[in-house]
Design an enzyme around this catalytic site. Structure first.
Site, short mmCIF file in Angstrom:
data_model
loop_
_atom_site.label_atom_id
_atom_site.label_comp_id
_atom_site.label_asym_id
_atom_site.label_seq_id
_atom_site.Cartn_x
_atom_site.Cartn_y
_atom_site.Cartn_z
N SER A 69 59.60 77.33 5.98
CA SER A 69 60.21 78.15 4.92
C SER A 69 59.96 77.59 3.53
O SER A 69 59.79 76.38 3.34
CB SER A 69 61.71 78.27 5.16
OG SER A 69 61.99 79.01 6.31
N GLN A 70 59.96 78.47 2.57
CA GLN A 70 59.90 78.12 1.16
C GLN A 70 61.07 77.20 0.82
O GLN A 70 62.20 77.44 1.25
CB GLN A 70 59.99 79.42 0.36
CG GLN A 70 59.95 79.30 -1.13
CD GLN A 70 60.13 80.66 -1.79
OE1 GLN A 70 60.27 81.68 -1.11
NE2 GLN A 70 60.12 80.69 -3.10
#
Length: 219
Positions: A69-70
């Site tokens: 994930s970012q």
């Protein structure tokens, strides 16, 4: 997955810059969450060829159709959980294990489940090598892990078409579930507070885009 553990001033400096960006530009307010992100060497989760991508605020493929994930998304979701040390946290979607490490840095007791066997095996081995200790499970995350319920907090790291009732039933009274809900293209981040045995309070927040939550109680 990189198994070469090199964390020198360059990587540590990149993490500090990332944390400053999350604080100043992305408006993440929880210093505990920011400190946790600064401690976890995100480049360890990348092949060495792509270490230059590790501290950009982007998601990145990890195989099996999934992504790490970012950083902003990790910080945002984690901040919404308001984790206190020792709390029992259920993570739906282990993925790379990066989010798991952030939860562990907050001194949570983490139970994490992944449906993709390759990712499950990889994360379990890799986090052990990094000396991060969580309870790992292979299975359908949309059903939760009922045998270890109830949980203080539940974090879902994939987009769901609705909030699975099975997960809500596994929350303690006063517990919080954070889950992205919408269609396969975009989701609204939802926080759910369990008020009592039968009642829940839901708050709809910002729009994100996650990989889909696949399971009997999801897509």
């Amino acid at each position: 997955m990189a198994y070469k553990f090199i964390d020198n001033y360059r990587e540590r400096g990149a993490r500090k810059k990332l944390v400053s960006f999350l604080r100043d530009e992305r408006k993440i307010e929880s210093e505990d969450v920011l400190k946790a992100i600064e401690k976890v060497p995100r480049h360890y989760f990348f092949d060495e060829t792509f270490w230059n991508q590790a501290y950009r605020d982007i998601a990145f493929p990890i195989g099996e159709g999934q992504t790490i994930s970012q950083p902003y998304t990790v910080a945002y979701q984690t901040q919404l959980l308001h984790i206190s040390p020792g709390e029992k946290v259920l993570e739906i979607g282990t993925g790379s294990g990066y989010q798991t490490c952030v939860l562990l840095e907050l001194k949570a007791q983490v139970y994490t489940i992944e449906r993709q066997e390759k990712l499950y095996e990889r994360a379990k081995l890799f986090l052990n090598k990094m000396n991060y200790k969580a309870e790992f499970f292979l299975g359908d995350g949309s059903r939760g892990i009922p045998q270890h319920a109830p949980y203080d907090k539940i974090l879902v790291t994939a987009g769901a078409p609705f909030v699975p009732e099975d997960l809500l039933k596994q929350l303690k009274i006063g517990g919080i579930c954070v889950i992205p809900v919408g269609d396969e293209k975009s989701q609204k981040m939802i926080t759910v507070l369990r008020v009592n045995e039968h009642d829940y309070e839901k708050i709809e927040l910002d729009t994100f885009r996650f990989v889909p939550l696949v399971g009997d109680k999801a897509w």
